[in-house]
Design a protein around this motif. Structure first.
Motif, PDB file in Angstrom:
ATOM      1  N   ASP A   1       6.788  12.935  -7.705  1.00  0.00           N
ATOM      2  CA  ASP A   1       5.700  12.786  -6.727  1.00  0.00           C
ATOM      3  C   ASP A   1       4.702  11.700  -7.145  1.00  0.00           C
ATOM      4  O   ASP A   1       3.487  11.937  -7.213  1.00  0.00           O
ATOM      5  CB  ASP A   1       4.963  14.114  -6.535  1.00  0.00           C
ATOM      6  N   PRO A   2       5.162  10.489  -7.399  1.00  0.00           N
ATOM      7  CA  PRO A   2       4.268   9.445  -7.892  1.00  0.00           C
ATOM      8  C   PRO A   2       3.435   8.787  -6.796  1.00  0.00           C
ATOM      9  O   PRO A   2       3.763   8.850  -5.612  1.00  0.00           O
ATOM     10  CB  PRO A   2       5.243   8.423  -8.494  1.00  0.00           C
ATOM     11  N   ALA A   3       2.350   8.151  -7.245  1.00  0.00           N
ATOM     12  CA  ALA A   3       1.543   7.267  -6.392  1.00  0.00           C
ATOM     13  C   ALA A   3       1.342   5.982  -7.187  1.00  0.00           C
ATOM     14  O   ALA A   3       0.224   5.584  -7.506  1.00  0.00           O
ATOM     15  CB  ALA A   3       0.214   7.919  -6.042  1.00  0.00           C
ATOM     16  N   CYS A   4       2.448   5.339  -7.514  1.00  0.00           N
ATOM     17  CA  CYS A   4       2.463   4.273  -8.517  1.00  0.00           C
ATOM     18  C   CYS A   4       1.681   3.030  -8.126  1.00  0.00           C
ATOM     19  O   CYS A   4       1.548   2.685  -6.945  1.00  0.00           O
ATOM     20  CB  CYS A   4       3.898   3.848  -8.794  1.00  0.00           C
ATOM     21  N   TYR A   5       1.212   2.344  -9.147  1.00  0.00           N
ATOM     22  CA  TYR A   5       0.704   0.974  -9.061  1.00  0.00           C
ATOM     23  C   TYR A   5       0.604   0.443 -10.475  1.00  0.00           C
ATOM     24  O   TYR A   5       0.861   1.165 -11.447  1.00  0.00           O
ATOM     25  CB  TYR A   5      -0.643   0.909  -8.332  1.00  0.00           C
ATOM     26  N   TYR A   6       0.274  -0.837 -10.605  1.00  0.00           N
ATOM     27  CA  TYR A   6       0.013  -1.412 -11.917  1.00  0.00           C
ATOM     28  C   TYR A   6      -1.488  -1.336 -12.166  1.00  0.00           C
ATOM     29  O   TYR A   6      -2.277  -1.926 -11.423  1.00  0.00           O
ATOM     30  CB  TYR A   6       0.515  -2.851 -11.999  1.00  0.00           C
TER      31      TYR A   6
ATOM     32  N   ASP B   1       0.861  -1.180   0.000  1.00  0.00           N
ATOM     33  CA  ASP B   1       0.000   0.000   0.000  1.00  0.00           C
ATOM     34  C   ASP B   1       0.905   1.240   0.000  1.00  0.00           C
ATOM     35  O   ASP B   1       2.004   1.222   0.555  1.00  0.00           O
ATOM     36  CB  ASP B   1      -0.905   0.023   1.236  1.00  0.00           C
ATOM     37  N   ASN B   2       0.413   2.318  -0.623  1.00  0.00           N
ATOM     38  CA  ASN B   2       1.195   3.548  -0.622  1.00  0.00           C
ATOM     39  C   ASN B   2       0.268   4.736  -0.385  1.00  0.00           C
ATOM     40  O   ASN B   2      -0.764   4.574   0.294  1.00  0.00           O
ATOM     41  CB  ASN B   2       2.049   3.676  -1.887  1.00  0.00           C
ATOM     42  N   TYR B   3       0.586   5.894  -0.921  1.00  0.00           N
ATOM     43  CA  TYR B   3      -0.180   7.098  -0.582  1.00  0.00           C
ATOM     44  C   TYR B   3      -0.483   7.909  -1.837  1.00  0.00           C
ATOM     45  O   TYR B   3       0.356   8.027  -2.736  1.00  0.00           O
ATOM     46  CB  TYR B   3       0.595   7.966   0.420  1.00  0.00           C
ATOM     47  N   ILE B   4      -1.692   8.450  -1.864  1.00  0.00           N
ATOM     48  CA  ILE B   4      -2.084   9.414  -2.879  1.00  0.00           C
ATOM     49  C   ILE B   4      -2.264  10.745  -2.136  1.00  0.00           C
ATOM     50  O   ILE B   4      -3.216  10.903  -1.354  1.00  0.00           O
ATOM     51  CB  ILE B   4      -3.359   8.966  -3.631  1.00  0.00           C
ATOM     52  N   GLY B   5      -1.292  11.658  -2.304  1.00  0.00           N
ATOM     53  CA  GLY B   5      -1.238  12.800  -1.403  1.00  0.00           C
ATOM     54  C   GLY B   5      -0.924  12.293  -0.010  1.00  0.00           C
ATOM     55  O   GLY B   5       0.062  11.588   0.199  1.00  0.00           O
ATOM     56  N   ASP B   6      -1.787  12.585   0.945  1.00  0.00           N
ATOM     57  CA  ASP B   6      -1.583  12.109   2.316  1.00  0.00           C
ATOM     58  C   ASP B   6      -2.557  10.988   2.670  1.00  0.00           C
ATOM     59  O   ASP B   6      -2.654  10.604   3.830  1.00  0.00           O
ATOM     60  CB  ASP B   6      -1.755  13.285   3.294  1.00  0.00           C
TER      61      ASP B   6
ATOM     62  N   HIS C   1       1.891   6.297 -13.160  1.00  0.00           N
ATOM     63  CA  HIS C   1       2.385   7.282 -12.193  1.00  0.00           C
ATOM     64  C   HIS C   1       1.402   7.421 -11.043  1.00  0.00           C
ATOM     65  O   HIS C   1       1.776   7.484  -9.876  1.00  0.00           O
ATOM     66  CB  HIS C   1       2.603   8.623 -12.896  1.00  0.00           C
ATOM     67  N   GLY C   2       0.112   7.507 -11.367  1.00  0.00           N
ATOM     68  CA  GLY C   2      -0.929   7.479 -10.350  1.00  0.00           C
ATOM     69  C   GLY C   2      -1.399   8.832  -9.848  1.00  0.00           C
ATOM     70  O   GLY C   2      -2.464   8.928  -9.237  1.00  0.00           O
ATOM     71  N   ASP C   3      -0.615   9.902 -10.089  1.00  0.00           N
ATOM     72  CA  ASP C   3      -0.990  11.251  -9.612  1.00  0.00           C
ATOM     73  C   ASP C   3      -0.462  12.274 -10.609  1.00  0.00           C
ATOM     74  O   ASP C   3       0.180  13.256 -10.246  1.00  0.00           O
ATOM     75  CB  ASP C   3      -0.401  11.484  -8.220  1.00  0.00           C
ATOM     76  N   LEU C   4      -0.783  12.054 -11.883  1.00  0.00           N
ATOM     77  CA  LEU C   4      -0.115  12.772 -12.964  1.00  0.00           C
ATOM     78  C   LEU C   4      -0.880  14.027 -13.366  1.00  0.00           C
ATOM     79  O   LEU C   4      -1.572  14.058 -14.373  1.00  0.00           O
ATOM     80  CB  LEU C   4       0.083  11.854 -14.170  1.00  0.00           C
ATOM     81  N   TRP C   5      -0.709  15.085 -12.586  1.00  0.00           N
ATOM     82  CA  TRP C   5      -1.230  16.387 -12.968  1.00  0.00           C
ATOM     83  C   TRP C   5      -0.034  17.290 -13.259  1.00  0.00           C
ATOM     84  O   TRP C   5       1.123  16.910 -13.046  1.00  0.00           O
ATOM     85  CB  TRP C   5      -2.131  16.961 -11.876  1.00  0.00           C
ATOM     86  N   GLN C   6      -0.314  18.480 -13.772  1.00  0.00           N
ATOM     87  CA  GLN C   6       0.761  19.327 -14.280  1.00  0.00           C
ATOM     88  C   GLN C   6       1.778  19.716 -13.214  1.00  0.00           C
ATOM     89  O   GLN C   6       2.950  19.940 -13.516  1.00  0.00           O
ATOM     90  CB  GLN C   6       0.179  20.586 -14.940  1.00  0.00           C
ATOM     91  N   GLY C   7       1.366  19.773 -11.952  1.00  0.00           N
ATOM     92  CA  GLY C   7       2.293  20.106 -10.886  1.00  0.00           C
ATOM     93  C   GLY C   7       3.309  19.028 -10.586  1.00  0.00           C
ATOM     94  O   GLY C   7       4.263  19.258  -9.837  1.00  0.00           O
ATOM     95  N   ASN C   8       3.133  17.840 -11.158  1.00  0.00           N
ATOM     96  CA  ASN C   8       4.051  16.726 -10.911  1.00  0.00           C
ATOM     97  C   ASN C   8       4.859  16.367 -12.154  1.00  0.00           C
ATOM     98  O   ASN C   8       5.257  15.213 -12.350  1.00  0.00           O
ATOM     99  CB  ASN C   8       3.278  15.494 -10.421  1.00  0.00           C
TER     100      ASN C   8
END
Length: 288
Positions: free
Chosen positions: A211-216, A128-133, A192-199
């Motif tokens: 700043d990824p929130a990776c998964y398959y 498990d990981n994190y998307i933001g917090d 990447h999982g959190d791919l907006w322009q700020g990343n």
């Protein structure tokens, strides 16, 4: 604290390192970020409470997986750890530059190559990981629609419910999202999982993501998120589609995929994002 970070850098690089220049840097809403330098070596440092170490470990692992794909650049992980009261993550420092149209095209190309070549047998992640917090569950699953409906949509809805924010019957909403993906065939690939322009950024015309929130998962989740807060330049999408065209009915699935991120913003920030979640949900229910 900084002495501990200097020592950690020295242990990895096998070179003496003493901070001669330290400057606050932008790095999102969650961490304190700094550019540090001894005038020969430059690093980007993220700081947070000591309890945040697991977040940094997850981020480091994801960055290493993206770099190992050898398809697109991301910051190099130097080291991470804890001081007496802080957790830290040290990355290579990349001074971003203003991109040209061709740079956006290359970003689209390289993201497409990562999606095309970094594949897996199941959906999920090694942990498990994190998307933001927000904790992001990633239990391995062979069925994409089940994975996304339960571990993305239902998870966020339950977190909102625990804050007494109720958008509707969780089981029903989850089922609608599940059924919307019913006939969509997906090959699990690294996202990447959190791919907006700020990343994303550019250095010497080379695209960089961070700043990824990776998964398959389904590659469409990355493309969809680039449209959530306003589209990227057209050259990005041209580069992507020229390399790895999206299948039919992406526009309908995009709404489902971005619902996850809107829900996450509602969980993190509340306010207008709760209203936005309700609006997106109404659109989803009207279409299905």
């Amino acid at each position: 604290m900084w002495a501990s970070i200097e020592h950690a850098i020295e242990q990895v690089t096998n070179q003496p390192f003493s901070i001669k220049h330290k400057q606050p840097a932008t790095g999102g809403d969650i961490n304190l970020c700094y550019w540090i330098s001894n005038y020969h070596q430059n690093f980007f440092v993220k700081l947070n409470d000591k309890s945040h170490l697991e977040h940094f470990e997850s981020e480091a692992y994801a960055l290493e997986q993206i770099n190992q794909s050898q398809q697109i650049t991301c910051p190099e992980v130097i080291t991470y750890g804890v001081t007496l009261d802080k957790a830290f993550l040290v990355l290579s420092y990349i001074p971003f530059e203003t991109p040209e149209a061709k740079d956006w095209y290359h970003l689209g190309q390289q993201l497409a190559y990562m999606h095309k070549r970094a594949t897996h047998g199941q959906f999920g992640w090694q942990h498990d990981n994190y998307i933001g917090d927000t904790l992001q569950p990633n239990h391995w699953q062979s069925n994409w629609r089940t994975f996304f409906a339960e571990q993305r949509i239902a998870w966020q809805l339950q977190l909102l419910h625990e804050k007494s924010i109720k958008l509707g019957n969780i089981d029903h909403i989850t089922q609608v999202c599940h059924d919307a993906l019913l006939h969509h065939q997906v090959t699990p690939c690294l996202v990447h999982g959190d791919l907006w322009q700020g990343n994303m950024g550019f250095y010497h015309h080379k695209p960089v993501i961070f700043d990824p929130a990776c998964y398959y998962g389904d590659r469409e989740v990355d493309v969809a998120m680039t449209e959530l807060f306003g589209q990227l330049p057209d050259d990005f999408y041209l580069g992507y589609h020229d390399t790895y065209p999206l299948p039919n009915n992406y526009e309908q699935r995009k709404l489902i995929y971005n619902f996850y991120h809107v829900l996450n913003h509602a969980n993190l920030f509340g306010g207008i994002y709760i209203d936005q979640s309700k609006a997106v949900l109404s659109r989803i229910l009207s279409l299905h």
